[in-house]
Design an enzyme around this catalytic site. Structure first.
Site, PDB file in Angstrom:
ATOM      1  N   CYS A  38       0.121 -59.374   0.084  1.00 64.28           N
ATOM      2  CA  CYS A  38      -0.751 -58.287  -0.389  1.00 64.28           C
ATOM      3  C   CYS A  38      -2.199 -58.595   0.026  1.00 64.28           C
ATOM      4  O   CYS A  38      -2.758 -59.617  -0.370  1.00 64.28           O
ATOM      5  CB  CYS A  38      -0.648 -58.151  -1.902  1.00 64.28           C
ATOM      6  SG  CYS A  38       1.066 -58.084  -2.493  1.00 64.28           S
ATOM      7  N   CYS A  87      -5.053 -59.817  -2.329  1.00 67.70           N
ATOM      8  CA  CYS A  87      -4.737 -60.769  -3.404  1.00 67.70           C
ATOM      9  C   CYS A  87      -5.083 -62.225  -3.077  1.00 67.70           C
ATOM     10  O   CYS A  87      -4.566 -62.786  -2.112  1.00 67.70           O
ATOM     11  CB  CYS A  87      -3.264 -60.663  -3.757  1.00 67.70           C
ATOM     12  SG  CYS A  87      -2.856 -61.747  -5.136  1.00 67.70           S
ATOM     13  N   CYS A 108      -0.859 -59.567 -21.920  1.00 69.61           N
ATOM     14  CA  CYS A 108      -0.122 -59.431 -20.656  1.00 69.61           C
ATOM     15  C   CYS A 108      -0.047 -60.786 -19.965  1.00 69.61           C
ATOM     16  O   CYS A 108      -1.045 -61.501 -19.877  1.00 69.61           O
ATOM     17  CB  CYS A 108      -0.842 -58.466 -19.732  1.00 69.61           C
ATOM     18  SG  CYS A 108      -1.244 -56.906 -20.519  1.00 69.61           S
ATOM     19  N   CYS A 145       4.126 -49.903 -16.953  1.00 64.93           N
ATOM     20  CA  CYS A 145       2.692 -49.966 -16.646  1.00 64.93           C
ATOM     21  C   CYS A 145       2.603 -49.970 -15.126  1.00 64.93           C
ATOM     22  O   CYS A 145       3.093 -50.893 -14.476  1.00 64.93           O
ATOM     23  CB  CYS A 145       2.098 -51.246 -17.231  1.00 64.93           C
ATOM     24  SG  CYS A 145       0.400 -51.557 -16.707  1.00 64.93           S
ATOM     25  N   ARG A 185      -5.977 -47.209 -17.688  1.00 68.07           N
ATOM     26  CA  ARG A 185      -6.736 -48.451 -17.883  1.00 68.07           C
ATOM     27  C   ARG A 185      -7.721 -48.687 -16.754  1.00 68.07           C
ATOM     28  O   ARG A 185      -7.374 -48.687 -15.580  1.00 68.07           O
ATOM     29  CB  ARG A 185      -5.798 -49.664 -18.001  1.00 68.07           C
ATOM     30  CG  ARG A 185      -6.598 -50.965 -18.229  1.00 68.07           C
ATOM     31  CD  ARG A 185      -5.732 -52.158 -18.565  1.00 68.07           C
ATOM     32  NE  ARG A 185      -4.839 -51.835 -19.646  1.00 68.07           N
ATOM     33  CZ  ARG A 185      -3.520 -51.834 -19.559  1.00 68.07           C
ATOM     34  NH1 ARG A 185      -2.938 -52.190 -18.451  1.00 68.07           N
ATOM     35  NH2 ARG A 185      -2.787 -51.512 -20.589  1.00 68.07           N
TER      36      ARG A 185
HETATM   37  S1  SF4 Z   1       0.666 -62.403  -6.716  1.00 65.43           S
HETATM   38 FE1  SF4 Z   1      -0.627 -61.339  -5.236  1.00 65.43          FE
HETATM   39  S2  SF4 Z   1       0.371 -61.673  -3.251  1.00 65.43           S
HETATM   40 FE2  SF4 Z   1       1.879 -62.124  -4.862  1.00 65.43          FE
HETATM   41  S3  SF4 Z   1       2.980 -60.198  -5.162  1.00 65.43           S
HETATM   42 FE3  SF4 Z   1       1.354 -60.272  -6.679  1.00 65.43          FE
HETATM   43  S4  SF4 Z   1      -0.320 -59.152  -5.722  1.00 65.43           S
HETATM   44 FE4  SF4 Z   1       1.091 -59.694  -4.057  1.00 65.43          FE
END
Ligand code: SF4
Length: 304
Positions: A46, A49, A86, A177, A249
């Site tokens: 991602c 991230c 959470c 969610c 949110r």
């Molecule tokens: S922790 Fe980060 S890289 Fe891993 S699935 Fe979740 S959003 Fe994607």
């Protein structure tokens, strides 16, 4: 949906406020606290991230937290006014033995009188049922963006994979969610597509987090331009109008948002925030700053 998004701002805000007031007390805000129970080292890619193992963000990967540590954090969150706790783990999907430990955490947090939420990656149907039996109230799994833009952001799993996890969660009787992120370089059409997809799920998610990209150094999206706050408020308003009974949110990105923008988000129908100094791994406004802002706006926390 596009027409809604394109409305003159005062018209869009009026619609959003009308819908909001018909369904909620506009002065109440639900407060959640988010704890990273397993940080970093995620195999997924991602692009936003810092927890992906593919990007060098200086984040130290950690093992799954001990039960007692999680419960101590949950007690502190409750004392600070949170109604929901959470727990987030950076996994592609949980292994069954990890899930046993998470289920013990869910049971422990529930016993403190808090609502529970978890975000653990993709789930199979039996895993979702296992979580439900342990007392899990909510499961977070975001669609992130529109189906069309999704491939620009993640290559290691498909939009369809995400929809399937959401089905398993819903079928297990866990509240959903599900939301997304704006400011990742997507177009307005993509923001429209994201909200339209969320609003056309078999049932509206009970909780819809709308995140503003946090541009973390080392991630592929670190160099994105700052996102227009008014367009962010529009996205919140569109979520409010199209998912009238969902709790919307205002999530990641608040640290970079001034108070005026946050106030506009509440006026546009946002009625939940994350409380606490950290959101998984990125900074979040401190509790005192949040409390002060809520007081100035005359907002009060929703009781669990
Ligand atoms: S922790 Fe980060 S890289 Fe891993 S699935 Fe979740 S959003 Fe994607």
């Amino acid at each position: 949906m596009r027409a809604l998004f394109d409305l003159p701002f005062p018209e869009l805000m009026f619609r959003a406020q009308s819908v909001h007031r018909a369904n909620f007390d506009p002065c109440e805000v639900q407060i959640s606290t988010l704890l990273s129970i397993k940080t970093g080292g995620c195999p997924e890619d991602c692009a936003y991230c810092p927890q992906s193992a593919r990007y060098d963000t200086g984040l130290r990967a950690e093992k799954l937290m001990a039960l007692e540590t999680v419960l101590a954090e949950a007690r502190a969150a409750k004392a600070a006014g949170a109604s929901r706790f959470c727990m987030g783990a950076a996994w592609r999907s949980p292994k069954d033995r990890d899930l046993d430990q998470v289920c013990a955490m869910v049971e422990g947090v529930s016993a403190l009188g808090l609502e529970t939420c978890a975000t653990l990656g993709m789930l199979t149907a039996p895993q979702a049922q296992r979580l439900k039996r342990s007392g899990l109230d909510y499961y977070n799994h975001n669609l992130d963006t529109s189906p069309e833009f999704y491939g620009e952001i993640i290559s290691t799993r498909t939009y369809q994979d995400r929809l399937e996890t959401l089905d398993h969660v819903r079928d297990a009787g866990i509240h959903v969610c599900c939301g997304g992120i704006v400011g990742m370089g997507e177009s307005r059409a993509d923001r429209v597509g994201m909200i339209a997809t969320l609003a056309s799920l078999p049932e509206h998610p009970e909780s819809v987090p709308i995140n503003m990209l946090v541009r973390v150094a080392g991630t592929p999206l670190a160099g994105e331009d700052a996102f227009d706050p008014i367009e962010f408020v529009r996205t919140i308003a569109a979520a409010r109008v199209t998912m009238p009974r969902s709790v919307v949110r205002l999530s990641a990105g608040r640290e970079d948002m001034n108070e005026e923008t946050q106030a506009l988000c509440f006026l546009a129908g946002a009625n939940s925030i994350f409380y606490g100094p950290k959101l998984l791994t990125t900074p979040n406004p401190g509790r005192d700053r949040d409390r002060e802002l809520m007081e100035r706006l005359g907002l009060s926390p929703l009781e669990p």
